[in-house]
Design a protein around this motif. Structure first.
Motif, PDB file in Angstrom:
ATOM      1  N   LEU A  28       0.910  -1.144   0.000  1.00 13.62           N
ATOM      2  CA  LEU A  28       0.000   0.000   0.000  1.00 13.62           C
ATOM      3  C   LEU A  28       0.947   1.191   0.000  1.00 13.62           C
ATOM      4  CD1 LEU A  28      -3.157  -0.078   2.170  1.00 13.62           C
ATOM      5  CD2 LEU A  28      -2.234   2.027   1.230  1.00 13.62           C
ATOM      6  N   ASP A  50      -5.337   4.396  -2.194  1.00  9.77           N
ATOM      7  CA  ASP A  50      -6.730   4.828  -2.300  1.00  9.77           C
ATOM      8  C   ASP A  50      -6.853   6.095  -3.128  1.00  9.77           C
ATOM      9  OD1 ASP A  50      -8.491   3.083  -0.455  1.00  9.77           O
ATOM     10  OD2 ASP A  50      -6.675   3.433   0.715  1.00  9.77           O
ATOM     11  N   PHE A  70      -7.752   1.501  -5.075  1.00 10.25           N
ATOM     12  CA  PHE A  70      -8.845   0.805  -4.396  1.00 10.25           C
ATOM     13  C   PHE A  70     -10.135   1.573  -4.680  1.00 10.25           C
ATOM     14  CE2 PHE A  70      -5.069   0.134  -1.513  1.00 10.25           C
ATOM     15  CZ  PHE A  70      -4.729  -1.073  -2.089  1.00 10.25           C
ATOM     16  N   ARG A  86     -19.889   6.505   4.564  1.00 11.33           N
ATOM     17  CA  ARG A  86     -19.300   6.106   3.295  1.00 11.33           C
ATOM     18  C   ARG A  86     -20.240   6.281   2.111  1.00 11.33           C
ATOM     19  NH1 ARG A  86     -14.557   1.763   4.200  1.00 11.33           N
ATOM     20  NH2 ARG A  86     -13.712   3.112   2.584  1.00 11.33           N
ATOM     21  N   LYS A 139     -15.160  -2.240  -4.962  1.00 12.99           N
ATOM     22  CA  LYS A 139     -15.304  -2.502  -3.536  1.00 12.99           C
ATOM     23  C   LYS A 139     -16.625  -1.947  -3.038  1.00 12.99           C
ATOM     24  CE  LYS A 139     -12.885   1.537  -1.651  1.00 12.99           C
ATOM     25  NZ  LYS A 139     -11.621   2.084  -1.174  1.00 12.99           N
ATOM     26  N   MET A 166     -12.289  -5.923  -3.979  1.00 12.03           N
ATOM     27  CA  MET A 166     -11.925  -5.930  -2.554  1.00 12.03           C
ATOM     28  C   MET A 166     -13.067  -6.534  -1.741  1.00 12.03           C
ATOM     29  SD  MET A 166     -11.049  -2.730  -0.008  1.00 12.03           S
ATOM     30  CE  MET A 166      -9.579  -2.217  -0.883  1.00 12.03           C
ATOM     31  N   TRP A 191      -8.716  -3.720   4.656  1.00  9.67           N
ATOM     32  CA  TRP A 191      -7.646  -3.542   5.651  1.00  9.67           C
ATOM     33  C   TRP A 191      -7.927  -4.374   6.918  1.00  9.67           C
ATOM     34  CZ3 TRP A 191      -3.623   0.398   5.642  1.00  9.67           C
ATOM     35  CH2 TRP A 191      -2.938   0.511   6.853  1.00  9.67           C
ATOM     36  N   TRP A 217     -10.943  11.045   1.824  1.00  9.20           N
ATOM     37  CA  TRP A 217     -10.049  10.368   0.870  1.00  9.20           C
ATOM     38  C   TRP A 217      -9.524  11.352  -0.167  1.00  9.20           C
ATOM     39  CZ3 TRP A 217      -8.607   5.736   2.420  1.00  9.20           C
ATOM     40  CH2 TRP A 217      -9.519   4.883   3.052  1.00  9.20           C
TER      41      TRP A 217
HETATM   42  C1  BGC Z   1     -11.151   0.869   3.677  1.00  5.79           C
HETATM   43  C2  BGC Z   1     -10.942   0.610   2.212  1.00  5.79           C
HETATM   44  C3  BGC Z   1      -9.574   1.081   1.772  1.00  5.79           C
HETATM   45  C4  BGC Z   1      -8.524   0.383   2.615  1.00  5.79           C
HETATM   46  C5  BGC Z   1      -7.103   0.735   2.258  1.00  5.79           C
HETATM   47  C6  BGC Z   1      -9.987   0.347   4.513  1.00  5.79           C
HETATM   48  O1  BGC Z   1     -10.078   0.736   5.823  1.00  5.79           O
HETATM   49  O2  BGC Z   1     -12.359   0.274   4.094  1.00  5.79           O
HETATM   50  O3  BGC Z   1     -11.958   1.206   1.461  1.00  5.79           O
HETATM   51  O4  BGC Z   1      -9.372   0.837   0.417  1.00  5.79           O
HETATM   52  O5  BGC Z   1      -8.742   0.726   3.976  1.00  5.79           O
HETATM   53  O6  BGC Z   1      -6.768   2.001   2.658  1.00  5.79           O
END
Ligand code: BGC
Length: 730
Positions: free
Chosen positions: A81, A112, A156, A170, A209, A253, A289, A427
């Protein structure tokens, strides 16, 4: 044809025998599947385990820690990541993998990139309100270019969880409350990120996802249990993922939520039977995660080993960050609790994506300066256009907007007015505050030489500080128009940001009412990551515009809408409930057994602003909805058309939404379902024709609780902008 393939395979097999030292996986001219198999058979167990493991890089990039971060990365790691923007560090890490690992397998770096990398576009919920599929695709294309040049191969995104409860933070990351709209936008995002060839230097792999049902979190509380009926799963949660898979998404995901007792990250039915078995997905699934480790908390695994076994055998290929796979797999395989073929299959899927991305041939990136990589003029232009189209004009009494030429002084106030950070939203990728055009800057530039802009914050997002109220009142009284920039801080939506109430903190509502008391016309620009309960101030203001979290160019976009340079064309992709307690209130609910009864005795039934709502500065007149037939059979098409005329004096973009309803079926259907939409530009005084061709198999069939689709004869209705026509499937 068949013969030719057999001969081809034989020849290739012979080639392999005759020339045993040919390293097929290193040969770019060999087919991907052959390269994958060749590499896989050379790998040790440890190397395989490392491929299914993802760590983070860049948690702490303080100069003193850079070296430490670098050292901590194993050259054998499957994925990182990657939180740095540095192409230099990226190249160093990748060089380590290519040169120091035995087989030279490149690392896949993910991040992300949810609504832009450095150029930040509006949050996905805002993007959906633009109803502009091409622009959404373009924004993803730009994000892919900026990312790939920084060493990020994989985003992601998109999130296609269909919103059900605005308390869930979200909802900001998805495309609203309609499954079809999520599917169309999600597919556009996939195509935008990936382009037509994943190996190109401006493409990156997408990740659908969260698979699946995360938006059903009980009470809108993040990470909570989800009780999803099989019918809802097939009808609402799964369709956008299927559309994304069909668009070619390279990865998926797995979600955090527990789907009716079997957590999504240990769910063989969804990850294997449906995703691979039914849809033929051949990419890989990464966990969310720590989702593997969480199987213990969710009560389906006693320890890491059991969590690992359940996740991997259910079809979860890569373990994000919690390291459970790496720590558990060697022993599980040694004792036969997991067959090595299961691990092989996961590795195969990951390698396939790496080969498709061309990483073995081109593992490194050009080390370009930021000015070449980021925020190029065309990126800013798309960010501005998409932001402007995403904003939804909710109220405009006596035409207070666009700002009239008589307005010589605007009082600009509120906690969002001179704010960089919160405009970027949740984000924000690698967005930087200094790149953002604030609303104040946008207005000052747009109205320069015409209208004076006086600024005063007036109040904060929350708290009790009223010390600026008097100054704000005085400023308002000296002005011809008051523009109040109110709303949510960026951290109030997104992950782990559920809110019990949808109302703004009382200080903001009070401030708006105070300003309204000055008697000046009041415009509220409302920035948020979710629908807001506007009861506390809406009646006091003349105009209200939802600007969401509009990103880098948000200030310019808002200013162009206020001045009238751009005509608002955004329409809600999510219902604005009157208040949180009114939920669920999404438009595509089923009919109640007693439609006029059973309502809340102390709350209106109608939402504040429904799905699809949005005003403009012009007036569109809809002609008569025409259909070329009123009966059709499977295999035939019904062609429907409607002409829309822009009767006003400014050009505009109008989105026509086509809904179908099926009043009687073996499985009851939602009252209305969006089946098609189209946005066209209509110059002032002109007309445009909108067309929808109903394909019965696609548009009139529905899934049952096992996913099997049914096409049933009977009466249907087609609805556009309040007009309905009846037709029959015979
Ligand atoms: C989130 C995901 C994200 C991942 C990586 C998680 O806590 O739910 O949407 O892609 O973290 O950062």
């Amino acid at each position: 044809m068949k013969q030719a393939i057999v001969i081809g395979l034989l020849a290739c097999g012979m080639g392999l025998c005759a020339c045993t030292d040919r390293v097929v996986y290193k040969d770019p001219s060999a087919p991907v599947e052959q390269r994958v198999e060749d590499l896989l058979r050379r790998m040790t167990l440890e190397e395989k385990v490392m491929q299914v493991t993802q760590w983070t890089y860049g948690k702490n990039m303080n100069v003193n820690n850079v070296e430490q971060e670098m050292k901590a990365v194993s050259p054998m790691i499957g994925s990182l990541l990657y939180r740095s923007t540095s192409a230099v560090f990226y190249n160093q890490i990748q060089r380590k993998a290519m040169e120091e690992s035995r087989l030279g397998i490149p690392i896949l770096c993910g991040f992300d990139v949810i609504h832009g990398y450095r150029t930040i576009f509006p949050i996905p919920l805002g993007q959906a309100c633009a109803w502009n599929v091409d622009k959404v695709g373009e924004s993803c294309r730009i994000a892919a270019r900026e990312s790939r040049l920084s060493g990020v191969h994989w985003t992601f995104s998109p999130m296609v969880d269909v919103a059900r409860d605005a308390r869930w933070g979200r909802v900001s990351e998805g495309y609203g409350e309609d499954p079809y709209l999520n599917g169309v936008m999600g597919a556009a995002a996939v195509r935008g990120y990936q382009g037509d060839d994943l190996s190109k230097s401006d493409a990156m792999a997408a990740c659908l996802k969260h698979f699946v049902g995360y938006a059903y979190s009980e009470g809108g509380r993040d990470y909570h249990y989800t009780d999803i009926s099989s019918q809802a799963l097939w009808e609402t949660a799964l369709p956008p993922f299927e559309m994304g898979v069909k668009a070619g998404a390279a990865t998926v995901m797995s979600a955090f939520n527990d789907i009716s007792g079997i957590p999504a990250s240990a769910n063989r039915y969804t990850m294997t039977d449906i995703l691979r078995g039914k849809w033929g997905f051949d990419g890989f699934v990464v966990s969310d995660w720590g989702a593997v480790e969480q199987l213990k908390t969710q009560g389906v695994a006693a320890d890491d080993a059991e969590a690992c076994r359940k996740a991997l055998t259910a079809g979860l290929d890569m373990d994000m960050v919690d390291d459970v796979y790496r720590r558990s797999l060697p022993e599980l395989i040694a004792e036969g609790a997991i067959a090595e073929e299961v691990l092989d299959e996961a590795v195969r899927r990951i390698l396939r994506v790496k080969f498709r991305m061309g990483l073995f041939e081109k593992p490194y990136v050009e080390e370009l300066p930021d000015t070449t990589r980021y925020l190029r003029p065309e990126a800013r232009a798309v960010a501005r256009e998409l932001a402007a189209e995403s904003m939804v004009l909710l109220k405009n009494e006596s035409g207070v907007l666009p700002v009239r030429s008589e307005v010589k002084r605007i009082a600009l106030m509120g906690p969002m007015a001179d704010n960089w950070v919160d405009l970027m939203g949740s984000w924000w990728g690698q967005g930087e505050a200094e790149d953002v055009v604030t609303i104040r800057e946008g207005l000052e530039a747009e109205f320069a030489g015409k209208t004076r802009i006086d600024y005063c914050a007036g109040c904060d997002f929350e708290g009790e500080d009223r010390s600026q109220f008097a100054r704000a009142r005085a400023l308002a009284r000296q002005s011809d128009l008051v523009v109040l920039c109110m709303g949510e801080k960026r951290g109030w939506s997104g992950e782990n940001a559920s809110r019990a109430s949808l109302a703004l903190p009382s200080i903001q509502e009070e401030f708006i009412r105070e300003m309204a008391r000055t008697g000046r016309p009041i415009v509220v620009l409302l920035s948020s990551g979710r629908p807001v309960d506007v009861r506390g101030f809406e009646g006091d203001v003349d105009a209200l515009m939802a600007i969401w979290q509009p990103g880098t160019e948000g200030g310019n976009a808002a200013a162009q809408l206020l001045s009238g340079k751009v005509n608002p064309s955004g329409r809600l992709a999510i219902t604005f409930p009157v208040c949180a307690e009114q939920q669920p209130v999404y438009y595509n609910r089923r009919q109640s057994a007693r439609p006029r009864l059973g309502r809340y005795q102390n709350l209106a039934d109608e939402p504040k602003y429904p799905f699809g709502y949005g005003l403009s500065y012009t007036n569109y007149a809809y002609g008569k909805l025409r259909v070329d037939r009123t009966t059709l059979q499977p295999g035939e098409r019904l062609v429907a058309e409607i002409e829309v005329t822009n009767e006003g004096s400014c050009d505009g973009k109008e989105t026509v939404m086509w809904f179908v309803s099926d009043p009687v079926a073996s499985v009851s259907r939602p009252m209305r379902e969006l089946k098609h939409f189209e946005k066209q530009c209509i110059p002032a005084g002109e007309s445009r024709l909108y067309r929808f061709e109903i394909d019965p198999e696609r548009d009139l069939s529905f899934p049952d609780a096992t996913g099997e689709r049914h096409l049933e004869k009977g009466t249907f209705f087609l609805e556009v902008n309040g007009q309905r026509v009846e037709f029959e499937l015979i």
